[in-house]
Design an enzyme around this catalytic site. Structure first.
Site, PDB file in Angstrom:
ATOM      1  N   PHE A   1     -41.651  14.153  25.665  1.00 30.92           N
ATOM      2  CA  PHE A   1     -42.457  13.518  24.809  1.00 30.92           C
ATOM      3  C   PHE A   1     -42.021  13.148  23.384  1.00 30.92           C
ATOM      4  O   PHE A   1     -42.900  12.588  22.749  1.00 30.92           O
ATOM      5  CB  PHE A   1     -43.904  14.249  24.646  1.00 30.92           C
ATOM      6  CG  PHE A   1     -43.821  15.623  24.287  1.00 30.92           C
ATOM      7  CD1 PHE A   1     -43.913  15.660  23.030  1.00 30.92           C
ATOM      8  CD2 PHE A   1     -43.760  16.707  25.236  1.00 30.92           C
ATOM      9  CE1 PHE A   1     -43.598  17.171  22.565  1.00 30.92           C
ATOM     10  CE2 PHE A   1     -43.722  17.938  24.629  1.00 30.92           C
ATOM     11  CZ  PHE A   1     -43.614  18.347  23.375  1.00 30.92           C
TER      12      PHE A   1
ATOM     13  N   ARG B   1     -54.137  26.906  11.532  1.00 30.99           N
ATOM     14  CA  ARG B   1     -54.027  26.801  13.058  1.00 30.99           C
ATOM     15  C   ARG B   1     -55.440  26.843  13.553  1.00 30.99           C
ATOM     16  O   ARG B   1     -55.646  26.307  14.759  1.00 30.99           O
ATOM     17  CB  ARG B   1     -52.999  27.892  13.306  1.00 30.99           C
ATOM     18  CG  ARG B   1     -51.665  27.803  13.094  1.00 30.99           C
ATOM     19  CD  ARG B   1     -50.785  26.690  13.337  1.00 30.99           C
ATOM     20  NE  ARG B   1     -50.476  27.023  14.716  1.00 30.99           N
ATOM     21  CZ  ARG B   1     -49.632  26.085  15.318  1.00 30.99           C
ATOM     22  NH1 ARG B   1     -49.067  25.144  14.559  1.00 30.99           N
ATOM     23  NH2 ARG B   1     -49.273  26.375  16.480  1.00 30.99           N
TER      24      ARG B   1
ATOM     25  N   THR C   1     -53.092  23.163  20.582  1.00 29.31           N
ATOM     26  CA  THR C   1     -52.299  21.936  21.009  1.00 29.31           C
ATOM     27  C   THR C   1     -52.839  20.936  21.929  1.00 29.31           C
ATOM     28  O   THR C   1     -53.107  19.774  21.540  1.00 29.31           O
ATOM     29  CB  THR C   1     -50.699  22.520  21.372  1.00 29.31           C
ATOM     30  OG1 THR C   1     -50.214  23.247  20.281  1.00 29.31           O
ATOM     31  CG2 THR C   1     -49.806  20.941  21.635  1.00 29.31           C
TER      32      THR C   1
ATOM     33  N   ARG D   1     -59.108  19.645  16.566  1.00 32.37           N
ATOM     34  CA  ARG D   1     -58.617  19.006  17.713  1.00 32.37           C
ATOM     35  C   ARG D   1     -59.762  19.072  18.857  1.00 32.37           C
ATOM     36  O   ARG D   1     -59.929  18.077  19.709  1.00 32.37           O
ATOM     37  CB  ARG D   1     -57.283  19.421  18.443  1.00 32.37           C
ATOM     38  CG  ARG D   1     -56.254  19.128  17.654  1.00 32.37           C
ATOM     39  CD  ARG D   1     -54.981  20.078  17.735  1.00 32.37           C
ATOM     40  NE  ARG D   1     -53.787  19.475  17.294  1.00 32.37           N
ATOM     41  CZ  ARG D   1     -52.670  20.475  17.022  1.00 32.37           C
ATOM     42  NH1 ARG D   1     -52.770  21.465  17.629  1.00 32.37           N
ATOM     43  NH2 ARG D   1     -51.631  19.931  16.428  1.00 32.37           N
TER      44      ARG D   1
ATOM     45  N   ASN E   1     -53.322  14.347  19.174  1.00 29.22           N
ATOM     46  CA  ASN E   1     -53.888  15.366  19.050  1.00 29.22           C
ATOM     47  C   ASN E   1     -54.065  15.493  17.310  1.00 29.22           C
ATOM     48  O   ASN E   1     -54.481  16.629  16.836  1.00 29.22           O
ATOM     49  CB  ASN E   1     -53.409  16.951  19.323  1.00 29.22           C
ATOM     50  CG  ASN E   1     -52.039  17.200  18.857  1.00 29.22           C
ATOM     51  OD1 ASN E   1     -51.616  16.393  18.022  1.00 29.22           O
ATOM     52  ND2 ASN E   1     -51.442  18.326  19.209  1.00 29.22           N
TER      53      ASN E   1
ATOM     54  N   HIS F   1     -51.243  18.011  12.733  1.00 29.17           N
ATOM     55  CA  HIS F   1     -50.148  19.079  12.812  1.00 29.17           C
ATOM     56  C   HIS F   1     -50.246  20.171  11.731  1.00 29.17           C
ATOM     57  O   HIS F   1     -50.478  19.961  10.717  1.00 29.17           O
ATOM     58  CB  HIS F   1     -48.664  18.208  12.565  1.00 29.17           C
ATOM     59  CG  HIS F   1     -47.529  19.274  12.212  1.00 29.17           C
ATOM     60  ND1 HIS F   1     -47.087  20.082  13.234  1.00 29.17           N
ATOM     61  CD2 HIS F   1     -47.246  19.748  11.268  1.00 29.17           C
ATOM     62  CE1 HIS F   1     -46.063  21.033  12.865  1.00 29.17           C
ATOM     63  NE2 HIS F   1     -46.079  20.725  11.364  1.00 29.17           N
TER      64      HIS F   1
HETATM   65  P1  IDP Z   1     -48.606  22.259  17.671  1.00 30.91           P
HETATM   66  O1  IDP Z   1     -48.828  20.965  16.831  1.00 30.91           O
HETATM   67  O2  IDP Z   1     -49.940  22.800  17.966  1.00 30.91           O
HETATM   68  O3  IDP Z   1     -47.832  23.418  16.886  1.00 30.91           O
HETATM   69  P2  IDP Z   1     -46.087  21.975  19.041  1.00 30.91           P
HETATM   70  O4  IDP Z   1     -45.864  22.780  20.375  1.00 30.91           O
HETATM   71  O5  IDP Z   1     -45.357  22.210  17.779  1.00 30.91           O
HETATM   72  O6  IDP Z   1     -47.731  22.022  18.715  1.00 30.91           O
HETATM   73  O7  IDP Z   1     -45.921  20.528  19.448  1.00 30.91           O
HETATM   74  C1  IDP Z   1     -46.065  19.274  18.293  1.00 30.91           C
HETATM   75  C2  IDP Z   1     -46.612  18.305  18.769  1.00 30.91           C
HETATM   76  O8  IDP Z   1     -46.019  17.535  19.901  1.00 30.91           O
HETATM   77  C3  IDP Z   1     -47.825  18.496  19.293  1.00 30.91           C
HETATM   78  O9  IDP Z   1     -48.889  18.764  18.228  1.00 30.91           O
HETATM   79  C4  IDP Z   1     -48.395  17.444  20.000  1.00 30.91           C
HETATM   80  O10 IDP Z   1     -48.867  16.346  19.442  1.00 30.91           O
HETATM   81  C5  IDP Z   1     -47.016  17.035  20.660  1.00 30.91           C
HETATM   82  N1  IDP Z   1     -46.946  17.502  21.880  1.00 30.91           N
HETATM   83  C6  IDP Z   1     -46.949  18.917  22.545  1.00 30.91           C
HETATM   84  N2  IDP Z   1     -46.678  19.040  23.814  1.00 30.91           N
HETATM   85  C7  IDP Z   1     -46.963  17.748  24.386  1.00 30.91           C
HETATM   86  C8  IDP Z   1     -47.054  17.432  25.584  1.00 30.91           C
HETATM   87  O11 IDP Z   1     -47.208  18.116  26.597  1.00 30.91           O
HETATM   88  N3  IDP Z   1     -47.327  16.088  25.823  1.00 30.91           N
HETATM   89  C9  IDP Z   1     -47.481  15.132  24.683  1.00 30.91           C
HETATM   90  N4  IDP Z   1     -47.416  15.639  23.535  1.00 30.91           N
HETATM   91  C10 IDP Z   1     -47.402  16.737  23.345  1.00 30.91           C
END
Ligand code: IDP
Length: 166
Positions: free
Chosen positions: A76, A101, A107, A118, A128, A131
């Site tokens: 992604f 958080r 996430t 979220r 979502n 960040h």
């Molecule tokens: P976080 O934002 O909750 O810390 P991370 O694992 O750091 O999560 O991932 C960064 C961003 O990547 C997420 O906020 C989301 O926008 C995107 N993301 C993570 N996993 C997926 C997925 O499985 N599909 C699409 N986007 C994803």
């Protein structure tokens, strides 16, 4: 291409910042999504964190790629880089990384509790809304990417003694 009204209604993404000498931490938020920029900023303000920086600009692709460099092998990644379109916000306060958080939620919005950002404003991981950095050290790295020297505002909220046990 986004027009100006869809960009203004287009959301807030949070970065986190490191531990400060006085025990405070800072986070920053960027990627403004959904028509809730004010609401998202308001949640951090009413919690008691101090707003130290805020910018609105079109995120260059190389900045977005650098911000998420740890995820560059993920399928992604290209979509994620495109999704970060707007500016960062910086918040400061004790424990702000962990607290953010919780305010932000899981996430995958499917797992985010109602009442979290979220949980309230998102449906899928790829949209979502915000960040939040996952550690003070990572936050420090991220804020240095998004803000230049002198761009954060040095001020203390007058309510601070009512928010913190100084
Ligand atoms: P976080 O934002 O909750 O810390 P991370 O694992 O750091 O999560 O991932 C960064 C961003 O990547 C997420 O906020 C989301 O926008 C995107 N993301 C993570 N996993 C997926 C997925 O499985 N599909 C699409 N986007 C994803």
């Amino acid at each position: 291409r986004w027009d100006s009204s869809s960009l203004a209604g287009s959301g807030a993404r949070l970065l986190s910042y490191g531990r400060r000498p006085n025990g405070q931490q800072r986070i920053s938020s960027s990627r403004l999504t959904v028509n809730a920029v004010g609401d998202i900023i308001s949640r951090f303000e009413r919690k008691g964190f101090a707003l130290k920086g805020l910018k609105l600009f079109q995120t260059p692709q190389d900045l977005a790629e650098e911000h998420y460099s740890e995820l560059k092998e993920r399928p992604f990644f290209p979509a994620l880089v495109k999704y970060i379109v707007s500016g960062p916000v910086v918040w400061e306060g004790p424990g702000v990384v962990a607290s953010a958080r919780k305010l932000i939620g899981a996430t995958n919005p499917l797992n985010a509790e109602p009442g979290t950002i979220r949980g309230d404003f998102a449906i899928v991981s790829g949209r979502n809304v915000v960040h939040g950095s996952d550690s003070p050290a990572n936050g420090e790295r991220e804020i240095a990417l998004w803000f230049k020297e002198g761009e954060l505002v040095d001020w203390e909220p007058t309510v601070l003694p009512w928010v913190l046990e100084l």
